[in-house]
Scaffold this motif. Structure first.
Motif, PDB file in Angstrom:
ATOM      1  N   TYR A  65      49.859  46.188  41.174  1.00 22.09           N
ATOM      2  CA  TYR A  65      48.808  45.680  41.962  1.00 22.09           C
ATOM      3  C   TYR A  65      47.548  46.714  41.547  1.00 22.09           C
ATOM      4  N   VAL A  66      46.253  45.954  42.316  1.00 20.70           N
ATOM      5  CA  VAL A  66      45.107  46.588  42.364  1.00 20.70           C
ATOM      6  C   VAL A  66      44.420  46.250  43.672  1.00 20.70           C
ATOM      7  N   THR A  67      43.656  47.028  44.034  1.00 23.18           N
ATOM      8  CA  THR A  67      42.798  46.741  45.184  1.00 23.18           C
ATOM      9  C   THR A  67      41.421  46.761  44.852  1.00 23.18           C
ATOM     10  N   VAL A  68      40.729  45.931  45.516  1.00 27.60           N
ATOM     11  CA  VAL A  68      39.427  45.750  45.253  1.00 27.60           C
ATOM     12  C   VAL A  68      38.489  45.805  46.316  1.00 27.60           C
ATOM     13  N   GLU A  69      37.239  46.506  46.590  1.00 29.04           N
ATOM     14  CA  GLU A  69      36.714  46.862  47.556  1.00 29.04           C
ATOM     15  C   GLU A  69      35.182  46.093  47.242  1.00 29.04           C
ATOM     16  N   ILE A  70      35.161  44.949  48.229  1.00 27.71           N
ATOM     17  CA  ILE A  70      33.787  43.972  48.412  1.00 27.71           C
ATOM     18  C   ILE A  70      33.323  44.221  49.843  1.00 27.71           C
ATOM     19  N   GLY A  71      32.132  45.096  49.790  1.00 24.96           N
ATOM     20  CA  GLY A  71      31.522  45.562  50.975  1.00 24.96           C
ATOM     21  C   GLY A  71      32.716  45.929  51.858  1.00 24.96           C
ATOM     22  N   PRO A  72      32.855  45.493  53.178  1.00 26.76           N
ATOM     23  CA  PRO A  72      33.617  46.072  54.196  1.00 26.76           C
ATOM     24  C   PRO A  72      35.135  45.290  53.993  1.00 26.76           C
ATOM     25  N   TYR A  73      35.354  44.412  52.994  1.00 29.40           N
ATOM     26  CA  TYR A  73      36.427  44.194  52.710  1.00 29.40           C
ATOM     27  C   TYR A  73      37.339  44.832  51.665  1.00 29.40           C
ATOM     28  N   SER A  74      38.740  44.887  51.863  1.00 28.73           N
ATOM     29  CA  SER A  74      39.621  45.324  50.888  1.00 28.73           C
ATOM     30  C   SER A  74      40.644  44.316  50.658  1.00 28.73           C
ATOM     31  N   VAL A  75      40.772  43.855  49.230  1.00 28.45           N
ATOM     32  CA  VAL A  75      41.922  43.214  48.894  1.00 28.45           C
ATOM     33  C   VAL A  75      42.944  43.624  47.869  1.00 28.45           C
ATOM     34  N   ILE A  76      44.127  43.299  48.232  1.00 30.06           N
ATOM     35  CA  ILE A  76      45.143  43.638  47.304  1.00 30.06           C
ATOM     36  C   ILE A  76      45.350  42.376  46.348  1.00 30.06           C
ATOM     37  N   ILE A  77      45.495  42.803  45.032  1.00 27.09           N
ATOM     38  CA  ILE A  77      45.881  41.762  44.265  1.00 27.09           C
ATOM     39  C   ILE A  77      47.322  42.334  43.498  1.00 27.09           C
ATOM     40  N   VAL A  78      48.374  41.392  43.663  1.00 31.30           N
ATOM     41  CA  VAL A  78      49.716  41.579  43.352  1.00 31.30           C
ATOM     42  C   VAL A  78      50.353  40.558  42.676  1.00 31.30           C
ATOM     43  N   ARG A  79      51.340  40.980  41.778  1.00 31.69           N
ATOM     44  CA  ARG A  79      52.184  40.096  41.119  1.00 31.69           C
ATOM     45  C   ARG A  79      53.474  40.246  41.716  1.00 31.69           C
ATOM     46  N   ASP A  80      53.909  38.912  42.293  1.00 26.41           N
ATOM     47  CA  ASP A  80      55.110  39.069  43.079  1.00 26.41           C
ATOM     48  C   ASP A  80      56.317  38.998  42.073  1.00 26.41           C
ATOM     49  N   ASP A  81      57.577  38.731  42.940  1.00 24.82           N
ATOM     50  CA  ASP A  81      58.782  38.553  42.053  1.00 24.82           C
ATOM     51  C   ASP A  81      58.817  37.324  41.155  1.00 24.82           C
ATOM     52  N   ASP A  82      58.315  36.337  41.729  1.00 26.98           N
ATOM     53  CA  ASP A  82      58.388  35.066  40.683  1.00 26.98           C
ATOM     54  C   ASP A  82      57.060  34.934  39.985  1.00 26.98           C
ATOM     55  N   GLU A  83      56.393  35.958  39.453  1.00 28.31           N
ATOM     56  CA  GLU A  83      55.539  36.235  38.443  1.00 28.31           C
ATOM     57  C   GLU A  83      54.175  35.532  38.861  1.00 28.31           C
ATOM     58  N   GLN A  84      54.135  35.066  40.208  1.00 30.93           N
ATOM     59  CA  GLN A  84      52.645  34.843  40.643  1.00 30.93           C
ATOM     60  C   GLN A  84      51.754  35.810  41.086  1.00 30.93           C
ATOM     61  N   ILE A  85      50.650  35.650  40.953  1.00 32.31           N
ATOM     62  CA  ILE A  85      49.594  36.649  41.180  1.00 32.31           C
ATOM     63  C   ILE A  85      48.935  36.264  42.581  1.00 32.31           C
ATOM     64  N   ARG A  86      48.775  36.978  43.416  1.00 32.60           N
ATOM     65  CA  ARG A  86      48.410  36.809  44.776  1.00 32.60           C
ATOM     66  C   ARG A  86      47.533  37.708  45.144  1.00 32.60           C
TER      67      ARG A  86
END
Length: 421
Positions: A65-86
């Motif tokens: 995973y990586v986390t991204v900060e966009i102003g007050p937002y924080s978002v997790i980007i993660v690859r799940d067990d089915d290889e999908q990036i969410r």
């Protein structure tokens, strides 16, 4: 639409300021200095449009995973067990704690460090500790963020109703990106640089080569004629221009032989996702961004059969530019921190099978853009100091700064829509 993205009424003076902008001139000072305008930019631009945030190799394995900060937002980007990036909002559904505070890592499940609410990488709440018998875990999964993976480039949109034109843009840019097979690369280096200036000054600086004599390392691979129109070419540069014409012809022939698009597509204003993309020749050995123009990585991307494929360059509103070469790729992501601070994240990618120390040296690979980024950081600092002076007034753009004008026109169009929403 997210709550922040819809509250243009928070900025009552913005409409008049937007209307006061004179085409062909720099933006008025408050656009670069006012904290309220910074908040409006986050709400009206970064929370409403598709934003480039990462590359697929940054989450190469399930659980990465990586986390991204966009102003007050924080978002997790993660690859799940089915290889999908969410992508998920980095907010626990219990009492709102930040779940993953680190910039990147790898997890089995996503566990909130406060009360141990546990989510699978696909956002499902697995465990919530002691709850009443009628508690429905299905109602408390992580909140999703819309994500698109475009040939290995990861974009987010925080809005519930993203700009539809992105679906029209993707098939136009993907044929330029796809030959480099970014999904089969790995991160060789990544540098976060906080530039002491407004995010728009960072983007404006990138959109012109009027100042490129301040980048001696970059000009080793850029032609000295870059930024000049043929009719305005100084006589002293005619030999370099003739060299460029031959290199450009050779590049177009090489691309045509390999079925790789190279023509310029430029739609920088009007549509929400303005962009510019093309393949261009490089000077020197013509292979890469190095001091002699030779490839920095001996293991070429995508099993290319020649290193002389120039640079595939793309700029996209509001926050990305990148260069894809035969031997490596380099991407730049711009995210606002404050009215006078901007994060510029530079990522270098090489073939997934390239071996550090054998196929490439990190220092040599990153040399040109590390130096160029530091030089640009200095230019942006000077610009921020200047626009903060009471003596500042918007000056005129030169002909070579037309992409700066296009960026500002795009920005004003988007902010006009925001204040009218």
């Amino acid at each position: 639409m997210t709550a922040l993205a819809g509250r243009s009424t928070r900025f009552p003076e913005l409409a008049g300021l937007v209307a006061s902008r004179v085409p062909g001139r720099c933006l008025p000072a408050p656009f670069y200095t006012d904290p309220a305008i910074h908040d409006a930019d986050v709400a009206g631009i970064f929370a409403r449009h598709w934003i480039f945030v990462a590359t697929e190799p940054e989450v190469s394995e399930p659980g990465d995973y990586v986390t991204v900060e966009i102003g007050p937002y924080s978002v997790i980007i993660v690859r799940d067990d089915d290889e999908q990036i969410r992508a998920w909002h980095n907010v626990c559904r219990h009492r709102g704690a930040r779940i993953l505070p680190e910039a990147n890592g790898s997890v089995g499940n996503i566990v909130c460090g406060y009360h141990k609410w546990t989510y699978s990488p696909d956002g499902v709440l697995l465990s919530a500790g002691e709850q009443p018998p009628d508690f429905d875990k299905g109602c408390f999964g992580l909140k999703p963020v819309q994500l698109r993976n475009v040939a290995g480039l990861i974009y987010l949109c925080l809005a519930d109703d993203p700009p539809a034109d992105f679906d029209e843009v993707i098939p136009r840019i993907e044929p330029y990106l796809a030959p480099h097979r970014l999904e089969h690369t790995k991160v060789a280096a990544q540098v976060d640089l906080v530039e002491p200036g407004n995010w728009k000054l960072v983007m404006e600086n990138n959109r012109e080569c009027y100042h490129c004599d301040g980048h001696p390392e970059l000009l080793c691979s850029f032609f000295p004629t870059y930024g000049y129109e043929p009719d305005d070419m100084p006589a002293r540069l005619q030999p370099a221009f003739d060299r460029f014409l031959q290199a450009d012809l050779d590049l177009r022939n090489a691309c045509d032989e390999r079925g790789m698009p190279h023509a310029l597509i430029e739609e920088l204003s009007g549509r929400p996702t303005g962009f510019r993309i093309q393949r261009e020749a490089l000077d020197g050995a013509g292979e890469s961004f190095t001091r002699d123009g030779r490839a920095a990585c001996q293991r070429l991307l995508a099993d290319f059969d020649t290193p002389r494929l120039g640079r595939m360059t793309m700029h996209q509103q509001p926050n990305v530019w990148l260069h894809l070469l035969s031997d490596h790729a380099v991407t730049f992501s711009v995210l606002p921190i404050a009215a006078d601070q901007t994060l510029v994240r530079t990522t270098w990618l090489v073939h997934e099978d390239a071996v550090e120390g054998e196929d490439y040296d990190v220092a040599a690979l990153t040399d040109v853009w590390r130096a160029t980024n530091e030089q640009d950081r200095g230019f942006v600092r000077l610009a921020q100091q200047g626009v903060s002076s009471p003596a500042y007034e918007p000056g005129p753009y030169s002909a070579s700064e037309y992409q700066v004008e296009q960026f500002c026109a795009w920005y004003i169009e988007r902010m006009t829509q925001f204040v009218q929403s």
